[in-house]
Scaffold this motif. Sequence first.
Motif, PDB file in Angstrom:
ATOM      1  N   HIS A   1       0.716  -1.457  -0.278  1.00 45.57           N
ATOM      2  CA  HIS A   1       0.119  -0.205  -0.407  1.00 45.57           C
ATOM      3  C   HIS A   1       0.859   1.321  -0.092  1.00 45.57           C
ATOM      4  CE1 HIS A   1      -3.935  -2.185   0.904  1.00 45.57           C
ATOM      5  NE2 HIS A   1      -3.261  -2.673   1.489  1.00 45.57           N
ATOM      6  N   GLY A   2       1.075   2.162  -0.642  1.00 43.74           N
ATOM      7  CA  GLY A   2       1.805   3.497  -1.230  1.00 43.74           C
ATOM      8  C   GLY A   2       2.714   3.176  -2.426  1.00 43.74           C
ATOM      9  N   SER A   3       2.962   4.374  -2.191  1.00 38.35           N
ATOM     10  CA  SER A   3       4.118   4.968  -3.649  1.00 38.35           C
ATOM     11  C   SER A   3       4.842   3.627  -4.329  1.00 38.35           C
ATOM     12  CB  SER A   3       4.692   5.768  -3.021  1.00 38.35           C
ATOM     13  OG  SER A   3       5.498   6.591  -4.204  1.00 38.35           O
ATOM     14  N   TYR A   4       5.072   4.135  -5.659  1.00 37.20           N
ATOM     15  CA  TYR A   4       6.044   2.791  -5.434  1.00 37.20           C
ATOM     16  C   TYR A   4       7.671   3.001  -5.772  1.00 37.20           C
ATOM     17  CZ  TYR A   4       2.264   2.423  -8.961  1.00 37.20           C
ATOM     18  OH  TYR A   4       1.291   2.025  -9.438  1.00 37.20           O
ATOM     19  N   ASP A   5       8.057   4.328  -4.774  1.00 30.37           N
ATOM     20  CA  ASP A   5       9.008   4.406  -4.500  1.00 30.37           C
ATOM     21  C   ASP A   5       9.341   3.904  -2.956  1.00 30.37           C
ATOM     22  OD1 ASP A   5      10.002   6.105  -6.746  1.00 30.37           O
ATOM     23  OD2 ASP A   5       9.752   7.493  -5.705  1.00 30.37           O
ATOM     24  N   ASP A   6       8.387   3.561  -2.174  1.00 30.73           N
ATOM     25  CA  ASP A   6       8.164   3.249  -0.550  1.00 30.73           C
ATOM     26  C   ASP A   6       7.743   1.358  -0.900  1.00 30.73           C
ATOM     27  OD1 ASP A   6       7.947   5.559   0.088  1.00 30.73           O
ATOM     28  OD2 ASP A   6       5.910   5.910   0.420  1.00 30.73           O
ATOM     29  N   GLU A   7       8.357   0.965  -2.318  1.00 32.38           N
ATOM     30  CA  GLU A   7       8.458  -0.490  -2.357  1.00 32.38           C
ATOM     31  C   GLU A   7       9.307  -1.196  -1.243  1.00 32.38           C
ATOM     32  OE1 GLU A   7       8.232  -2.335  -6.044  1.00 32.38           O
ATOM     33  OE2 GLU A   7       6.008  -1.082  -6.560  1.00 32.38           O
ATOM     34  N   PRO A   8      10.653  -0.369  -0.689  1.00 27.92           N
ATOM     35  CA  PRO A   8      11.702  -1.513  -0.142  1.00 27.92           C
ATOM     36  C   PRO A   8      11.099  -1.778   0.977  1.00 27.92           C
ATOM     37  CG  PRO A   8      12.435   0.408  -1.876  1.00 27.92           C
ATOM     38  CD  PRO A   8      11.014   0.614  -1.866  1.00 27.92           C
ATOM     39  N   ASP A   9      10.086  -1.048   1.530  1.00 23.27           N
ATOM     40  CA  ASP A   9       9.950  -1.860   2.854  1.00 23.27           C
ATOM     41  C   ASP A   9       8.899  -2.896   2.634  1.00 23.27           C
ATOM     42  OD1 ASP A   9      10.788   1.156   4.069  1.00 23.27           O
ATOM     43  OD2 ASP A   9       8.337   1.955   3.816  1.00 23.27           O
TER      44      ASP A   9
ATOM     45  N   ALA B   1      -5.034   9.368  -4.831  1.00 25.54           N
ATOM     46  CA  ALA B   1      -3.327   9.533  -4.032  1.00 25.54           C
ATOM     47  C   ALA B   1      -2.378   8.706  -3.796  1.00 25.54           C
ATOM     48  CB  ALA B   1      -3.944  10.018  -2.807  1.00 25.54           C
ATOM     49  N   PRO B   2      -1.221   8.605  -3.478  1.00 19.86           N
ATOM     50  CA  PRO B   2       0.009   7.907  -3.249  1.00 19.86           C
ATOM     51  C   PRO B   2      -0.569   7.080  -2.576  1.00 19.86           C
ATOM     52  CG  PRO B   2       1.092  10.150  -3.579  1.00 19.86           C
ATOM     53  CD  PRO B   2      -1.055  10.198  -3.361  1.00 19.86           C
ATOM     54  N   GLU B   3      -1.512   7.353  -1.442  1.00 18.30           N
ATOM     55  CA  GLU B   3      -1.416   6.431  -0.382  1.00 18.30           C
ATOM     56  C   GLU B   3      -2.545   5.477  -0.903  1.00 18.30           C
ATOM     57  OE1 GLU B   3      -3.742  10.012   0.911  1.00 18.30           O
ATOM     58  OE2 GLU B   3      -1.464  10.057  -0.072  1.00 18.30           O
ATOM     59  N   ARG B   4      -3.080   5.252  -1.362  1.00 18.21           N
ATOM     60  CA  ARG B   4      -3.700   5.071  -1.333  1.00 18.21           C
ATOM     61  C   ARG B   4      -3.808   3.949  -2.916  1.00 18.21           C
ATOM     62  NH1 ARG B   4      -9.978   6.988  -2.019  1.00 18.21           N
ATOM     63  NH2 ARG B   4      -9.961   5.745  -1.748  1.00 18.21           N
ATOM     64  N   ILE B   5      -2.713   3.486  -3.590  1.00 17.65           N
ATOM     65  CA  ILE B   5      -2.167   3.122  -4.020  1.00 17.65           C
ATOM     66  C   ILE B   5      -1.953   1.247  -4.171  1.00 17.65           C
ATOM     67  CG2 ILE B   5      -0.215   2.087  -6.054  1.00 17.65           C
ATOM     68  CD1 ILE B   5      -0.251   4.908  -6.178  1.00 17.65           C
ATOM     69  N   ARG B   6      -2.298   0.080  -5.005  1.00 20.82           N
ATOM     70  CA  ARG B   6      -2.730  -0.698  -4.599  1.00 20.82           C
ATOM     71  C   ARG B   6      -1.406  -1.683  -5.405  1.00 20.82           C
ATOM     72  NH1 ARG B   6      -7.254  -4.000  -3.660  1.00 20.82           N
ATOM     73  NH2 ARG B   6      -7.812  -3.007  -5.001  1.00 20.82           N
ATOM     74  N   THR B   7      -0.466  -2.571  -4.782  1.00 25.53           N
ATOM     75  CA  THR B   7       0.987  -3.355  -6.011  1.00 25.53           C
ATOM     76  C   THR B   7       1.003  -4.884  -4.956  1.00 25.53           C
ATOM     77  OG1 THR B   7       1.544  -1.014  -6.278  1.00 25.53           O
ATOM     78  CG2 THR B   7       2.499  -2.841  -7.344  1.00 25.53           C
ATOM     79  N   VAL B   8       0.140  -5.672  -6.111  1.00 27.40           N
ATOM     80  CA  VAL B   8       1.425  -7.192  -5.448  1.00 27.40           C
ATOM     81  C   VAL B   8       2.418  -6.800  -5.750  1.00 27.40           C
ATOM     82  CG1 VAL B   8       0.756  -9.355  -5.773  1.00 27.40           C
ATOM     83  CG2 VAL B   8      -0.778  -7.725  -5.905  1.00 27.40           C
ATOM     84  N   ILE B   9       3.431  -7.765  -4.932  1.00 23.35           N
ATOM     85  CA  ILE B   9       4.818  -7.389  -5.312  1.00 23.35           C
ATOM     86  C   ILE B   9       5.216  -8.987  -4.711  1.00 23.35           C
ATOM     87  CG2 ILE B   9       7.392  -7.334  -4.792  1.00 23.35           C
ATOM     88  CD1 ILE B   9       6.039  -4.562  -3.411  1.00 23.35           C
ATOM     89  N   ARG B  10       5.814  -9.589  -5.672  1.00 24.42           N
ATOM     90  CA  ARG B  10       5.736 -11.116  -6.004  1.00 24.42           C
ATOM     91  C   ARG B  10       7.125 -11.329  -6.266  1.00 24.42           C
ATOM     92  NH1 ARG B  10       1.975 -13.960 -10.025  1.00 24.42           N
ATOM     93  NH2 ARG B  10       0.124 -13.066  -7.987  1.00 24.42           N
ATOM     94  N   LEU B  11       7.865 -12.327  -4.712  1.00 27.48           N
ATOM     95  CA  LEU B  11       9.639 -12.653  -5.988  1.00 27.48           C
ATOM     96  C   LEU B  11       9.461 -15.143  -5.502  1.00 27.48           C
ATOM     97  CD1 LEU B  11      11.537 -10.247  -2.609  1.00 27.48           C
ATOM     98  CD2 LEU B  11      10.809  -9.704  -5.249  1.00 27.48           C
ATOM     99  N   SER B  12      10.228 -15.009  -6.947  1.00 29.37           N
ATOM    100  CA  SER B  12      10.635 -16.070  -6.940  1.00 29.37           C
ATOM    101  C   SER B  12      11.292 -16.816  -6.190  1.00 29.37           C
ATOM    102  CB  SER B  12      10.692 -16.533  -8.561  1.00 29.37           C
ATOM    103  OG  SER B  12       9.530 -16.517  -9.620  1.00 29.37           O
ATOM    104  N   LEU B  13      10.859 -17.944  -5.221  1.00 30.48           N
ATOM    105  CA  LEU B  13      11.806 -18.663  -3.940  1.00 30.48           C
ATOM    106  C   LEU B  13      11.808 -20.372  -5.033  1.00 30.48           C
ATOM    107  CD1 LEU B  13       8.866 -18.228  -1.365  1.00 30.48           C
ATOM    108  CD2 LEU B  13      11.217 -16.559  -2.456  1.00 30.48           C
TER     109      LEU B  13
END
Length: 222
Positions: free
Chosen positions: A154-162, A198-210
């Motif tokens: 949830h939030g800006s793409y630039d905050d994805e590292p969290d 608004a940036p705080e309302r952006i929803r993005t699914v992040i997926r990493l292969s394991l």
Amino acid sequence: MQKLDYKKEYKDLYQPPSKPTIINIPEMLFIAVEGEGDPNTCQEYSEALEILYGLSYTIKMSGKNDIQTDGYFEYVIPPLEGLWYADDIYFDGLNITDKNKFRWIAMIRQPEFVTENVFETAGSILIKKKPRLDLSRTKLKKINEGLCVQIMHHGSYDDEPDSIEKMKSYIALNGYKEDLSDKRLHHEIYLSDPRKCAPERIRTVIRLSLIHISEPTRLALI
């Protein structure tokens, strides 16, 4: 007949919780466009999205044009997705800060009835309407990601590292490690239009292969 909405029908794929979860991703069919550069500024990315949505809507409307679509059913076009990497390093969401170095595969999932013939016919129709578009980097491809960890950011793409740091801690504590390669790339699914919320309302699914390497040392609570 009710339209198939992939986001609602497959909530495990498109509506994960805001904490890391392990999932096995099935094989899916996509129209994909490859390119490079900062998606916020480069014309190539804008044109890729124009191609993806142009082809997807052409196929969706195939009941009203000349495309032969055996097995056609009504559906909602799935969300935009992206695979991300770079020439000299596999992108894990943390290790590339210069967005001009991004290489990407922008893509939209397609229904199971879409064949190469349906795809090529849709391309011919789109080019007649928009002859300036270059479809040379556009493909119909099947992707089988397999074992992954994912999270709803949830939030800006630039905050994805969290969110990515949470994922990395979770997989390390639970006996997994990332499996990044030219076939298993950092994956994002875009459920929000950043132009309309608004940036705080952006929803993005992040997926990493394991890959699974050991039994967990303790239960991870994140």
